[in-house]
Design a protein around this motif. Structure first.
Motif: not given
Ligand code: ADP
Ligand code: MG
Length: 262
Positions: A146, A148, A184, A210-211, A213, A256
């Motif tokens: 992922y 961030l 996110g 929604e991505l 935070f 999450r």
């Protein structure tokens, strides 16, 4: 279970990547998530911010050049049973040049980290990147599950975002890392008294929904002071708004990505 790998990458400097890498790692470790922070920035801000010395030979430089293993570079941080770091050092700057000379230069970091990821010793690995989309950041994107993104709550916050998202798309399409996802977007240095900050957050939420935070990081002097004492915010001022924000963010991230659920 293998560790979940996060990269905090973004070609912009000064947006709160390192502050987030340090304090998020620390907060996750406080929640019992075995977390390894890997400092990939030759400036070694995460290393010094955690109170560690930059020591020659302590970084991933050797392993990335095919000398030694990443496992032997792992150091425990403070008294925590759950927080570990692989520090950086100035030499890391040269890795940009070393890497391009190697075959499969995009996946060198991924290969280095593989034994750590599969060791069962860590729940999460967090990569703190330099403020450029160079070889180290590319390698981090090739190694991560992922991405961030830290975004400062200021005018033109989203500028440049397209660039890194395009890189993500390319790495996926090329099969370099088809599992890579945008995990996110974290809004940092939020000043709740200004209209601008609220506007920026609104705009980013419109785009990414929604991505983004739920928990944002406030602008806080205490957060900016802590690194000069070689401390996380949890040691420097555990009851500050910044400490609370990173605690809530850690909770949100643990949920999450269902970290430490094994
Ligand atoms: P990056 O790693 O993206 O370059 P840093 O985390 O080093 O960014 O942050 C840049 C500067 O802003 C540092 O001086 C840091 O202490 C400060 N800073 C980061 N987050 C905050 C915050 N939430 N409030 C106030 N200052 C911050
Ligand atoms: Mg940084």
């Amino acid at each position: 279970m293998s560790a979940t790998v996060f990269t905090i990458a973004n070609q912009k400097g000064g947006v709160g990547k390192t502050t987030t890498a340090i304090n998020l790692s620390y907060a996750m470790a406080e929640q019992g998530i075995r977390t390894l922070l890997v400092d990939l920035d030759p400036q070694a801000n995460a290393t010094s911010g955690l109170g560690l010395e930059k020591s020659e030979g302590g970084s991933l430089y050797g392993p990335l050049c095919g000398e030694g293993s990443a496992l032997e570079k792992v150091q425990p941080v403070g008294a925590s049973d759950c927080l570990f770091v692989i520090p950086s050092e100035v030499d890391m700057a040269a890795i940009e040049i070393e890497l391009v000379q190697r075959d499969n230069y995009l996946i060198q970091l991924r290969e280095c980290l593989q034994p750590l990821r599969e060791s069962g010793d860590f729940d999460a690995i967090i990569l703190d990147c330099p403020p450029a989309l160079g070889m180290l950041s590319m390698n981090s994107l090739a190694a991560a599950d992922y991405l961030l993104i830290a975004l400062q709550c200021e005018y033109l916050a989203m500028e440049g975002l397209g660039q890194i998202l395009k890189v993500v798309e390319k790495l996926r399409e090329a099969g370099v890392n088809d599992g890579l996802e945008l995990g996110g977007i974290l809004m940092t240095m939020f000043d709740q008294r200004t209209n601008l900050a609220h506007q920026v957050v609104g705009e980013v939420r419109n785009h990414f929904d929604e991505l983004v935070f739920r928990n944002m990081i406030p602008r806080s002097i205490r957060l900016s002071e802590a690194p000069s004492f070689g401390q996380s915010i949890f040691e420097y001022d555990p009851h500050s708004s910044g400490a609370n924000a990173y605690r809530y963010l850690a909770d949100e991230i643990i949920q999450r990505f269902t970290l430490g659920a094994s």
